[in-house]
Design a protein around this motif. Structure first.
Motif, short mmCIF file in Angstrom:
data_model
loop_
_atom_site.label_atom_id
_atom_site.label_comp_id
_atom_site.label_asym_id
_atom_site.label_seq_id
_atom_site.Cartn_x
_atom_site.Cartn_y
_atom_site.Cartn_z
N MET A 78 0.85 -1.07 -0.11
CA MET A 78 0.08 0.12 -0.17
C MET A 78 0.67 1.20 0.14
SD MET A 78 -3.28 -0.59 2.63
CE MET A 78 -2.52 -1.12 3.87
N PRO A 79 0.64 2.32 -0.75
CA PRO A 79 1.39 3.42 -0.75
C PRO A 79 1.19 4.28 0.22
CG PRO A 79 -0.48 3.61 -2.65
CD PRO A 79 -0.32 2.02 -1.96
N ARG A 80 2.41 4.86 0.86
CA ARG A 80 2.04 5.69 1.87
C ARG A 80 2.07 7.11 1.72
NH1 ARG A 80 7.26 2.60 3.46
NH2 ARG A 80 8.03 4.47 2.20
N VAL A 81 0.98 7.74 2.05
CA VAL A 81 0.72 9.30 1.73
C VAL A 81 0.83 10.09 3.18
CG1 VAL A 81 -1.82 9.06 1.91
CG2 VAL A 81 -0.55 10.94 0.68
N LEU A 82 1.56 11.04 2.94
CA LEU A 82 1.68 12.08 4.19
C LEU A 82 0.55 13.48 3.67
CD1 LEU A 82 3.03 13.05 6.87
CD2 LEU A 82 4.69 14.11 5.33
N VAL A 83 -0.36 13.55 4.55
CA VAL A 83 -1.11 14.33 4.24
C VAL A 83 -0.93 15.62 5.19
CG1 VAL A 83 -3.62 15.16 4.75
CG2 VAL A 83 -3.08 13.03 3.84
N ALA A 84 -0.58 17.05 4.68
CA ALA A 84 -0.32 18.01 5.50
C ALA A 84 -1.26 18.99 5.39
CB ALA A 84 1.22 18.56 4.89
N GLU A 85 -2.17 19.02 6.45
CA GLU A 85 -3.38 19.89 6.35
C GLU A 85 -3.68 20.61 7.61
OE1 GLU A 85 -6.63 21.64 5.73
OE2 GLU A 85 -6.01 20.55 3.89
N PHE A 112 -9.52 13.70 4.35
CA PHE A 112 -8.49 12.95 3.30
C PHE A 112 -8.14 11.69 3.99
CE2 PHE A 112 -7.24 17.56 2.67
CZ PHE A 112 -7.50 17.38 1.13
N GLU A 113 -8.00 11.68 5.24
CA GLU A 113 -7.66 10.31 5.79
C GLU A 113 -8.56 9.27 5.56
OE1 GLU A 113 -5.59 8.48 9.82
OE2 GLU A 113 -6.78 10.11 10.02
N SER A 161 11.45 6.15 7.29
CA SER A 161 10.37 5.62 6.55
C SER A 161 9.74 6.64 5.93
CB SER A 161 9.45 4.76 7.12
OG SER A 161 10.29 3.58 7.95
N PRO A 162 10.27 7.40 4.99
CA PRO A 162 9.42 8.56 4.27
C PRO A 162 8.27 7.90 3.59
CG PRO A 162 11.53 7.99 2.76
CD PRO A 162 11.49 7.23 4.08
N PRO A 163 7.33 9.15 3.37
CA PRO A 163 6.00 8.90 2.58
C PRO A 163 6.48 8.50 1.10
CG PRO A 163 6.16 11.00 2.93
CD PRO A 163 7.34 10.46 3.61
N ASP A 164 5.57 7.68 0.35
CA ASP A 164 5.57 7.70 -1.08
C ASP A 164 5.20 9.01 -1.81
OD1 ASP A 164 6.62 4.87 -0.85
OD2 ASP A 164 4.45 4.58 -0.53
N VAL A 165 4.42 9.64 -1.38
CA VAL A 165 3.82 10.86 -1.77
C VAL A 165 3.32 11.69 -0.61
CG1 VAL A 165 1.58 9.92 -2.30
CG2 VAL A 165 2.36 11.89 -3.56
N ILE A 166 3.32 13.03 -1.10
CA ILE A 166 2.76 14.14 -0.14
C ILE A 166 1.65 14.68 -0.55
CG2 ILE A 166 3.47 16.29 0.97
CD1 ILE A 166 6.28 15.14 1.29
N LEU A 167 0.62 15.10 0.24
CA LEU A 167 -0.51 16.20 -0.38
C LEU A 167 -0.42 17.17 0.59
CD1 LEU A 167 -3.10 16.28 -1.73
CD2 LEU A 167 -4.35 15.37 0.14
N LEU A 168 0.18 18.30 -0.03
CA LEU A 168 0.44 19.32 0.98
C LEU A 168 -0.76 20.53 0.81
CD1 LEU A 168 2.41 21.34 2.48
CD2 LEU A 168 3.63 21.60 0.28
N ASP A 169 -1.38 20.90 1.88
CA ASP A 169 -2.00 22.25 1.58
C ASP A 169 -1.10 23.55 1.75
OD1 ASP A 169 -3.58 24.49 2.17
OD2 ASP A 169 -4.73 23.52 3.53
N LEU A 170 -1.15 24.35 0.60
CA LEU A 170 0.08 25.20 0.62
C LEU A 170 -0.08 26.34 1.51
CD1 LEU A 170 -0.09 25.75 -3.24
CD2 LEU A 170 1.72 24.65 -1.98
N ILE A 171 -1.44 26.21 2.15
CA ILE A 171 -1.41 27.21 3.51
C ILE A 171 -1.68 26.53 4.43
CG2 ILE A 171 -2.82 29.34 4.17
CD1 ILE A 171 -3.86 29.78 1.46
#
Length: 127
Positions: A1-8, A17-18, A45-55
């Motif tokens: 399963m891909p790991r996503v880091l959600v920055a929100e 999102f989660e 153990s870094p994420p495979d992809v990041i979802l980043l809220d720009l604000i």
């Protein structure tokens, strides 16, 4: 399963999102600050992809993308930028500084999932 880091920054946004990302087969971690995002990206153990809220917080999300791209440990992690701030130049700048995709809130879950999977190289949808 891909790991996503959600920055929100928004609790409701993080939970939304989660939930839909887990339902689609992602392993999800969340952060609320840019410092926590950079630390997680630099972790063993870094994420495979990041979802980043720009604000997100005190540091502009575009600066965070630049920081990630300038560090060999994090340079290859795809970043999908998402924001409710939509001046016409924001998307262009987000992609120029190294974002892999740009989304505008509100955004349907399917578009978020599509952008994350495309950033991961077109990984197939989970069943």
């Amino acid at each position: 399963m891909p790991r996503v880091l959600v920055a929100e920054g928004s609790k409701d946004g993080r939970e939304l999102f989660e939930t839909f990302l887990q339902l689609d087969g992602f392993t999800v971690a969340t952060v609320t600050t840019t410092d926590a995002l950079v630390a997680a990206a630099r972790s063993p153990s870094p994420p495979d992809v990041i979802l980043l809220d720009l604000i997100l917080d005190r540091i502009n999300g575009l600066e965070v993308v630049e920081t990630l791209r300038s560090d060999p440990r994090t340079a290859a992690i795809p970043v999908v930028a998402i924001t409710a701030a939509t001046p016409p130049y924001v998307e262009e700048i987000a992609l120029k500084v190294g974002g892999n995709a740009f989304l505008t809130k509100p955004c349907p879950p399917e578009r978020v999932i599509e952008a994350l999977r495309a950033s991961l190289g077109g990984m197939p949808r989970s069943t």
